[in-house]
Design an enzyme around this catalytic site. Structure first.
Site, short mmCIF file in Angstrom:
data_model
loop_
_atom_site.label_atom_id
_atom_site.label_comp_id
_atom_site.label_asym_id
_atom_site.label_seq_id
_atom_site.Cartn_x
_atom_site.Cartn_y
_atom_site.Cartn_z
N GLY A 21 0.82 -1.20 0.00
CA GLY A 21 0.00 0.00 0.00
C GLY A 21 0.86 1.25 0.00
N GLY A 22 0.22 2.36 0.32
CA GLY A 22 0.89 3.64 0.19
C GLY A 22 2.05 3.84 1.14
N MET A 23 2.00 3.21 2.34
CA MET A 23 3.05 3.42 3.32
C MET A 23 4.12 2.34 3.30
SD MET A 23 1.04 4.95 6.64
CE MET A 23 2.52 4.90 7.65
N GLY A 24 3.86 1.21 2.70
CA GLY A 24 4.88 0.18 2.71
C GLY A 24 4.37 -1.16 2.20
N VAL A 26 3.87 -5.40 3.13
CA VAL A 26 3.63 -6.31 4.24
C VAL A 26 4.08 -7.70 3.86
CG1 VAL A 26 1.93 -7.19 5.88
CG2 VAL A 26 1.69 -4.88 4.94
N LYS A 40 5.06 -5.21 8.51
CA LYS A 40 4.92 -4.08 7.59
C LYS A 40 6.24 -3.30 7.55
CE LYS A 40 1.34 -1.39 8.09
NZ LYS A 40 0.44 -0.30 8.59
N ASP A 134 -8.65 5.98 9.31
CA ASP A 134 -8.72 5.41 7.96
C ASP A 134 -9.54 4.13 7.97
OD1 ASP A 134 -8.18 5.46 5.21
OD2 ASP A 134 -6.51 4.06 5.46
#
Length: 574
Positions: A21-24, A26, A40, A134
């Site tokens: 996803g946007g942050m990293g 997994v 993550k 979120d």
């Protein structure tokens, strides 16, 4: 796992990529005690920002304080390495987003139970001073023990980074609250608004603000005070819930506790009753993933994870193993317009639909993925499909960074053979090694620590950080005065081995409990039963028979209590 993926992080062997996803990204891994975790690994652009690291540490520590049902806890993290990371309990299940895409809307009683359990999770999150920020279908996991909320609170860590200061967006627009969409401060009520949107979508496949693009919907949400959503087409039984959740003023929204009570009454059953609460086809898919999770993916001779149909690799139609037959009374399949799964292990279409299929806006669910900067850590063993690029399919939200993280690193474990998804799982048996052995864990003096080996059993007083390997606990008064669990420790509802194993797997405590939470009546009190899979792969049960003030006097005194326990150990035969 691709050639660009790391094979190891902080002692954790990375077995498979299970979300991005946007942050990293997994990855699937295991603790040294054998517990499956979703690790993550945060993206480089966030890791290079000192302010992100500082806030990420704060948010993970806050997330570790959250206790309650329907939550996936953090078990480990580190913000000091080349890239920040966190590891969460891995729960085999189906993300709500995937369930809606594949099977269509849920029956109304299931929606009430889903929303009620999610509301209970939000109540626990908010009680710890955390706001999810979120909440969306990708962050609610349908697991064997009901729904679980994942990835709570971590979105806030990115708010002050250079990326967001230069115009980035945190959150998923079509599931934002009005205050969030307007850029105002958000509180617990923002999660309630998001849950109302999810309830409407889960029940009917229709978003209350239409079927436009994500930013268009976010603009309409921001304008709620002037143009509220039209709820007349929603079921009569659902409409009061939507009206209480989707008010423009946060102060007018229903509280999570009130919402849970409303849902339980509407569902006509206890929120804890998960017998047949979902349609048979979805239940079968959850069971299939639970079965697959009991065996790690096979590895090649080079030590890398082999991919194959049993582990979620996307294969051309007709080339994978045959799908299991549809269960009797299988649920209506996803309606036209929803792209079917390409992996052959997805539940088959039933031959006798229960009724006409309703259109479901798959584009609505996926439109925000390209712009959201928060990964939805959903627990599943499956590698993300190409159309899931913005949504993680791992699980939820530790020891502290540095030396403590190293002491909690997992052991390298061997791999089993590739699993046939339709084969019955081997039954786990437990052989008693010893039972009810007295073990008093006394509080350490200031500046000292006591290591605990439950397999021996043996205590190592006056130990140093990282001095002894293969431990389960460290009771210490170094930089913090706390009790640290080096293998995931959970609370058990009973004293038989299966209850103990279930507690270790599903009610995991934070990996560090500070002194103020250790007093009798706190997180660990008289009568508490603690369980863990030990560093040597056994099942250990600590029954807390008393919590006493410690006997440390003078300058070395502290407020840590003594724990009088009985220890039982079983060998796990799987």
């Amino acid at each position: 796992m691709g050639p660009q993926d790391p094979r190891e992080t902080a002692g954790y062997r990375l077995l498979a990529r299970i979300g991005e996803g946007g942050m990293g990204t997994v990855y699937l891994s295991h603790t040294r005690g054998g517990q499956a975790v979703a690790l993550k690994l945060i993206r480089q652009e966030f890791g290079d920002d000192p302010e992100f690291r500082r806030r990420f540490e704060q948010e993970v520590q806050a997330a570790r304080r959250v206790q309650g049902y329907h939550l996936v806890p953090v078990v480990d993290h580190d913000t000091s390495g080349p890239l920040p990371w966190l590891a969460s309990v891995y729960v085999p299940g189906v993300p709500l987003q995937d369930a809606l895409e594949t099977f269509g809307p849920l029956p109304l009683p299931a929606v009430f139970q889903l929303v009620g359990c999610t509301a209970q999770a939000l109540a626990a999150i908010h009680a710890a001073g955390v706001v999810h920020r979120d909440l969306k279908p990708g962050n609610i996991l349908l697991g064997p023990a009901g729904p679980c909320v994942i990835d709570f609170g971590i979105a806030r860590a990115a708010d002050a980074t250079q990326l967001t200061r230069s115009g980035g967006l945190i959150g998923t627009p079509q599931f934002m609250s009005p205050e969030h969409a307007l850029g105002d401060s958000v509180g617990p009520a923002t999660d309630v608004f998001s849950l109302g949107l999810i309830a409407a979508l889960a029940a009917t496949g229709r978003h209350p603000y239409g079927s436009g693009g994500a930013i268009t919907i976010a603009a309409q949400i921001a304008n709620t005070s002037h143009r509220p959503p039209q709820l007349g087409d929603y079921p009569d039984a659902l409409r009061p819930l939507l009206e209480r959740c989707l008010t423009a003023d946060p102060q007018d929204r229903i509280t999570p506790a009130e919402l849970a009570q409303m849902c339980e009454q509407a569902a006509g059953r206890s929120l804890r009753d998960f017998g047949d609460w979902l349609p048979p086809a979805l239940t079968a898919e959850i069971s299939r993933r639970e079965q697959a999770s009991r065996q790690p993916p096979p590895t090649t001779d080079q030590g890398t994870t082999a991919t194959g149909p049993s582990w979620g690799a996307t294969v051309p139609p007709g080339t994978g193993p045959a799908a299991p037959p549809a269960p009797s009374g299988a649920w209506t399949p996803a309606p036209p317009g929803i792209a079917p799964r390409t992996d052959t292990t997805a539940p088959p279409a039933p031959t006798q639909p229960a009724g006409p299929a309703r259109g479901f806006p798959r584009a609505l669910l996926m439109a925000g993925a390209a712009i959201t900067l928060v990964i939805a850590v959903t627990a599943t063993w499956f590698i993300s499909r190409p159309d899931d690029e913005g949504t993680d399919t791992s699980a939820g939200p530790g020891t502290t960074a540095g030396a403590d993280s190293a002491s909690a690193s997992p052991k390298e474990s061997g791999s089993g053979g590739q699993e046939e998804s339709a084969a019955p799982a081997a039954e786990t048996t437990y052989t008693e090694v010893f039972a009810g052995k007295p073990l008093t864990i006394r509080a350490p003096a200031y500046g000292t620590g006591t290591h605990v080996d439950l397999d021996a059993p043996k205590l190592f007083p006056n130990g140093r950080i990282g001095e002894i390997e293969d431990l389960e606990m460290t009771y210490q008064d170094w930089s913090n005065d706390d009790l640290q669990f080096l293998t995931p420790m959970g609370r058990s509802a009973g004293t038989d081995p299966q209850q103990c194993r279930d507690g270790a797997d599903t009610d995991t405590l934070p990996s560090s409990i500070l002194s103020e939470d250790l007093k009798d009546g706190g997180i660990i009190s008289k009568g508490t039963v603690l369980c863990t899979v030990t560093a040597e792969g056994n099942l250990a049960m600590l029954e807390i028979t008393d919590v006493l003030p410690n006997s440390v006097k003078g300058d070395l005194a502290n407020e840590l209590p003594d724990f009088v326990t009985k220890l039982t150990l079983w060998k796990i035969d799987e």
